[in-house]
Scaffold this motif. Sequence first.
Motif, short mmCIF file in Angstrom:
data_model
loop_
_atom_site.label_atom_id
_atom_site.label_comp_id
_atom_site.label_asym_id
_atom_site.label_seq_id
_atom_site.Cartn_x
_atom_site.Cartn_y
_atom_site.Cartn_z
N ASP A 58 12.87 -35.23 60.17
CA ASP A 58 13.08 -34.54 58.89
C ASP A 58 13.30 -35.50 57.73
OD1 ASP A 58 12.87 -32.07 60.15
OD2 ASP A 58 15.03 -31.95 60.54
N VAL A 59 13.32 -36.80 58.02
CA VAL A 59 13.52 -37.79 56.97
C VAL A 59 12.18 -38.04 56.27
CG1 VAL A 59 14.17 -40.16 56.44
CG2 VAL A 59 15.48 -38.85 58.13
N LEU A 60 12.08 -37.61 55.04
CA LEU A 60 10.83 -37.72 54.29
C LEU A 60 10.90 -38.90 53.32
CD1 LEU A 60 10.27 -33.94 53.43
CD2 LEU A 60 9.37 -35.24 55.37
N LEU A 61 9.87 -39.71 53.36
CA LEU A 61 9.77 -40.85 52.45
C LEU A 61 8.61 -40.65 51.50
CD1 LEU A 61 10.25 -43.79 55.00
CD2 LEU A 61 12.01 -42.57 53.72
N CYS A 62 8.73 -41.21 50.31
CA CYS A 62 7.61 -41.22 49.37
C CYS A 62 7.49 -42.63 48.82
CB CYS A 62 7.80 -40.19 48.26
SG CYS A 62 9.35 -40.32 47.36
N THR A 63 6.41 -42.90 48.13
CA THR A 63 6.12 -44.25 47.65
C THR A 63 6.08 -44.25 46.12
OG1 THR A 63 4.82 -44.69 49.64
CG2 THR A 63 4.52 -46.19 47.79
N LEU A 64 6.83 -45.18 45.53
CA LEU A 64 6.82 -45.33 44.09
C LEU A 64 5.50 -45.97 43.64
CD1 LEU A 64 10.45 -46.68 43.51
CD2 LEU A 64 9.63 -44.33 43.27
N PRO A 65 5.16 -45.88 42.34
CA PRO A 65 3.92 -46.50 41.86
C PRO A 65 3.81 -47.99 42.19
CG PRO A 65 4.81 -45.03 40.19
CD PRO A 65 5.84 -45.10 41.28
N PRO A 125 8.71 -47.93 49.23
CA PRO A 125 9.08 -46.64 49.82
C PRO A 125 10.51 -46.27 49.48
CG PRO A 125 9.09 -48.37 51.49
CD PRO A 125 8.58 -49.00 50.22
N VAL A 126 10.73 -44.99 49.20
CA VAL A 126 12.06 -44.47 48.89
C VAL A 126 12.21 -43.12 49.57
CG1 VAL A 126 12.24 -45.67 46.66
CG2 VAL A 126 11.25 -43.37 46.77
N LEU A 127 13.44 -42.66 49.67
CA LEU A 127 13.68 -41.33 50.21
C LEU A 127 13.17 -40.28 49.23
CD1 LEU A 127 17.27 -41.79 51.65
CD2 LEU A 127 15.34 -40.81 52.92
N ALA A 128 12.66 -39.18 49.78
CA ALA A 128 12.26 -38.06 48.94
C ALA A 128 13.47 -37.58 48.14
CB ALA A 128 11.70 -36.94 49.80
N PRO A 129 13.31 -37.29 46.85
CA PRO A 129 14.45 -36.93 45.99
C PRO A 129 15.28 -35.77 46.52
CG PRO A 129 12.49 -37.33 44.66
CD PRO A 129 12.04 -37.33 46.09
N GLU A 130 14.64 -34.81 47.15
CA GLU A 130 15.39 -33.64 47.62
C GLU A 130 16.35 -33.96 48.75
OE1 GLU A 130 11.17 -33.31 49.47
OE2 GLU A 130 12.12 -34.01 47.61
N LEU A 131 16.17 -35.12 49.39
CA LEU A 131 17.06 -35.53 50.47
C LEU A 131 18.16 -36.47 50.01
CD1 LEU A 131 14.63 -36.33 53.45
CD2 LEU A 131 16.03 -34.30 53.16
N ASN A 132 17.97 -37.10 48.87
CA ASN A 132 18.77 -38.28 48.53
C ASN A 132 19.86 -37.96 47.51
OD1 ASN A 132 19.53 -40.91 48.84
ND2 ASN A 132 17.97 -41.75 47.48
N ASP A 133 20.68 -36.96 47.79
CA ASP A 133 21.77 -36.66 46.86
C ASP A 133 22.90 -37.68 46.94
OD1 ASP A 133 22.49 -35.91 49.39
OD2 ASP A 133 23.40 -34.00 48.81
N VAL A 134 22.89 -38.52 47.98
CA VAL A 134 23.92 -39.57 48.09
C VAL A 134 23.42 -40.92 47.55
CG1 VAL A 134 25.09 -38.49 50.02
CG2 VAL A 134 23.23 -40.09 50.47
N GLN A 135 22.21 -40.94 46.99
CA GLN A 135 21.67 -42.14 46.34
C GLN A 135 21.58 -43.34 47.28
OE1 GLN A 135 20.47 -42.00 43.01
NE2 GLN A 135 20.75 -39.86 43.55
N LEU A 136 21.00 -43.12 48.45
CA LEU A 136 20.79 -44.22 49.38
C LEU A 136 19.67 -45.13 48.90
CD1 LEU A 136 20.91 -42.86 53.06
CD2 LEU A 136 22.64 -44.17 51.84
N GLU A 137 19.89 -46.41 49.01
CA GLU A 137 18.86 -47.42 48.81
C GLU A 137 18.64 -48.12 50.15
OE1 GLU A 137 17.18 -48.38 46.03
OE2 GLU A 137 18.20 -47.14 44.53
#
Length: 257
Positions: free
Chosen positions: A87-94, A98-110
Amino acid sequence: MANTDSLPSEWEAPPPSLSLPPDEVQVWAIPLDQSPLMVSAMVRWLSPVERTRAGRFHSLEDCKHYVIAHGVLREVLGRYLKHAPSDVLLCTLPNGKPVLAPELNDVQLEFNLSHSHELALIAVSRERRLGIDVERIRAVLDGKVIAARFFAPGETATLSALPERLQLEAFFACWTRKEAYIKARGEGLRISLDTFAVAVAPGQSPGLLYDVADPQAVSRWSLHSLDVGAAYVASLAVEGQDWRLRHWLWQARTRPG
């Protein structure tokens, strides 16, 4: 199973329940020599793009190591987020990061991942940019030529002045520190390796010496060497100075399935 004997004692098993205070950076060491059963389980956690990339490796070992590294990344992030790895979704910045999908990252993980040969490292923090790089020490064809072409002049001069027996490890220390810094900045190929310099000499504390494009970078970023055994060199770049480091050794918690 992977052999963890070469990792120093500071790499320890994480607690059952993870916490990540804002002033901590937690780095995970992942032995990539895992069982075929583990590989089969983790390949199902990857995105279609990652599965395609895994299939492009000519070497079966390289394919397996890629799957384990990226599968464990999802498993580790899932521990912090209280989500299943699938269920861990990643997306790619321009810029390709790779970063966590925004809807998952309310704790601001890097986070950042690096792997070489049979070892992967994952760095995780909250609201603090970071980058990590690991390289297996190996003979480099024309290392001095590579340094002269890509490194800053002061780095090249320092490497050339070292005794021959120290040059190879110093080369990789320089390389990993520069790569970690570039990954932390998240600007990819837009940063030229010769526009900033890091401390190189053996015994010298890791650090950023200057960045032509950002005069304030020296005080904004910190560099740290990671002891991952004699066969590898690893470096960590972190935004800020006010943080402490924890070392975790990844081990599968349950039978894969």
